[in-house]
Design a protein around this motif. Structure first.
Motif, short mmCIF file in Angstrom:
data_model
loop_
_atom_site.label_atom_id
_atom_site.label_comp_id
_atom_site.label_asym_id
_atom_site.label_seq_id
_atom_site.Cartn_x
_atom_site.Cartn_y
_atom_site.Cartn_z
N SER A 89 25.57 50.41 15.99
CA SER A 89 24.34 51.14 16.13
C SER A 89 24.44 51.19 17.73
N GLU A 90 25.05 50.79 18.20
CA GLU A 90 24.90 50.86 19.69
C GLU A 90 25.83 51.93 20.05
N ALA A 91 26.27 52.47 19.99
CA ALA A 91 27.15 53.86 19.87
C ALA A 91 26.59 54.61 19.86
N VAL A 92 25.57 55.02 18.02
CA VAL A 92 24.71 55.69 17.30
C VAL A 92 23.60 55.50 18.81
N LEU A 93 22.71 54.67 19.12
CA LEU A 93 21.76 54.48 19.69
C LEU A 93 21.81 55.76 21.63
N VAL A 94 23.46 55.52 21.99
CA VAL A 94 23.40 56.03 22.69
C VAL A 94 23.11 57.37 22.97
N HIS A 95 23.80 58.27 21.90
CA HIS A 95 23.56 58.92 21.65
C HIS A 95 22.31 59.80 20.82
N VAL A 96 21.49 59.01 20.62
CA VAL A 96 19.86 59.53 19.78
C VAL A 96 19.17 59.92 20.83
N GLU A 97 18.28 61.08 20.62
CA GLU A 97 18.40 61.88 21.82
C GLU A 97 16.50 60.98 21.86
N ASP A 98 16.14 60.47 20.98
CA ASP A 98 14.83 59.66 21.09
C ASP A 98 15.02 58.31 21.66
N GLY A 99 13.78 58.28 22.30
CA GLY A 99 13.68 56.74 22.96
C GLY A 99 13.53 55.78 21.79
N THR A 100 14.20 54.95 22.02
CA THR A 100 14.83 54.11 20.60
C THR A 100 14.14 52.20 21.79
N VAL A 101 13.35 50.82 21.20
CA VAL A 101 13.16 50.31 21.52
C VAL A 101 13.82 49.48 20.51
N TRP A 103 12.84 44.35 19.95
CA TRP A 103 12.37 43.33 20.37
C TRP A 103 12.40 42.21 20.14
N ASP A 104 12.60 40.78 20.12
CA ASP A 104 12.95 39.84 19.79
C ASP A 104 10.83 39.06 18.83
N ALA A 105 11.00 38.75 18.51
CA ALA A 105 9.75 37.64 17.96
C ALA A 105 8.71 37.25 19.22
N GLY A 106 9.43 37.21 19.85
CA GLY A 106 8.69 36.51 21.27
C GLY A 106 7.88 37.67 21.80
N GLY A 107 8.69 38.92 21.59
CA GLY A 107 7.28 40.02 22.47
C GLY A 107 9.13 40.49 23.85
N ASN A 108 10.00 40.00 23.67
CA ASN A 108 10.87 40.12 24.58
C ASN A 108 11.90 41.62 24.88
N LEU A 109 11.53 42.68 25.00
CA LEU A 109 12.66 43.72 24.77
C LEU A 109 14.16 43.15 25.28
N THR A 110 14.86 43.39 23.52
CA THR A 110 16.14 42.77 23.31
C THR A 110 17.28 44.57 23.78
N LEU A 111 16.36 45.75 24.01
CA LEU A 111 17.17 46.67 23.64
C LEU A 111 15.93 48.66 23.67
N VAL A 112 17.05 48.61 25.05
CA VAL A 112 16.66 49.80 25.59
C VAL A 112 17.35 51.26 25.49
N ASN A 113 17.05 51.90 24.51
CA ASN A 113 18.54 53.17 24.73
C ASN A 113 18.26 53.96 25.43
N ALA A 114 19.13 54.61 26.04
CA ALA A 114 19.60 55.66 27.38
C ALA A 114 18.55 56.78 27.58
N ALA A 115 17.75 57.40 26.11
CA ALA A 115 16.94 57.91 25.79
C ALA A 115 15.78 57.50 26.34
N ALA A 116 15.11 55.96 26.26
CA ALA A 116 13.84 55.05 25.90
C ALA A 116 14.41 55.10 27.82
N ARG A 117 15.07 54.90 29.01
CA ARG A 117 14.94 54.61 30.02
C ARG A 117 14.53 56.14 31.11
N ARG A 118 15.22 57.11 30.20
CA ARG A 118 15.43 58.22 30.77
C ARG A 118 13.83 58.61 31.00
N LEU A 119 13.24 58.43 29.47
CA LEU A 119 11.84 58.69 28.97
C LEU A 119 10.76 58.23 30.47
#
Length: 185
Positions: A89-101, A103-119
């Motif tokens: 999943s991490e390898a795929v998300l690194v190469h996805v051009e769409d921002g992808t995030v 979060w857990d049930a508490g609303g804490n962001l647990t994943l922000v891919n490189a495209a989302a960080r660039r956005l």
């Protein structure tokens, strides 16, 4: 054969490390071991986790070793499968051009891919949902109205809504405004 009076390591072929642990235990130590492969020709391999403690006779002298081994193969295989899936999943998300995030049930962001960080022009950090819009420079589609927390697609999804094609803008300092369409579930 008659095994009376023999130690079990004289009967069964055991790893030298296990025999050393038994010796330590016969000297009075209580040991808890890590997961390890069970000796033998098991296919696929079997794994156990165990503990050893001295067994004391009525007079208090150490008369043997109490060995507890618990089979942990299924849990280990499940963890390994999860690690492989996570790495994929991490390898795929690194190469996805769409921002992808995510979060857990508490609303804490647990994943922000490189495209989302660039956005957004920033790295992710653990913040409350009430701070998402300001931290990540989120605005309504008009580009002027700051996005209210209850309109943030992630927040709406956290509340159980399936969000499709929500228009908004990212207006990060030092970057050109970005218009985007967000989906969240």
């Amino acid at each position: 054969r008659d095994v009376t009076g023999l130690r079990h390591d004289e009967i069964v072929d055991l790893p030298a490390e296990w025999i050393a642990q038994y010796e330590r235990c016969l000297s009075g130590e209580t040991l808890t071991g890590p997961e390890e492969q069970l000796p033998g020709n098991f296919e696929p391999p079997e794994f156990v986790k165990g503990s050893l403690s001295p067994w004391r006779a009525a007079d208090g002298e150490i008369g043997g070793v109490i060995i507890e081994k618990q089979r942990v193969t299924d849990g280990r295989r499940a963890r390994e499968a999860l690690e492989v899936e996570s790495a994929l999943s991490e390898a795929v998300l690194v190469h996805v051009e769409d921002g992808t995030v995510a979060w857990d049930a508490g609303g804490n962001l647990t994943l922000v891919n490189a495209a989302a960080r660039r956005l957004h022009g920033v790295d992710s950090e653990p913040i409350r949902p009430s701070e998402w819009a300001s931290r990540y420079d989120l605005f309504e589609a008009d580009g002027e109205t700051p996005l209210a927390m209850e309109n943030v697609p992630l927040f709406r999804a956290l509340k159980g809504e399936q969000v499709r094609k929500a228009e908004m803008m990212i207006i990060a300092q030092g970057q050109a405004p970005r218009r985007l369409v967000a989906n969240a579930s």
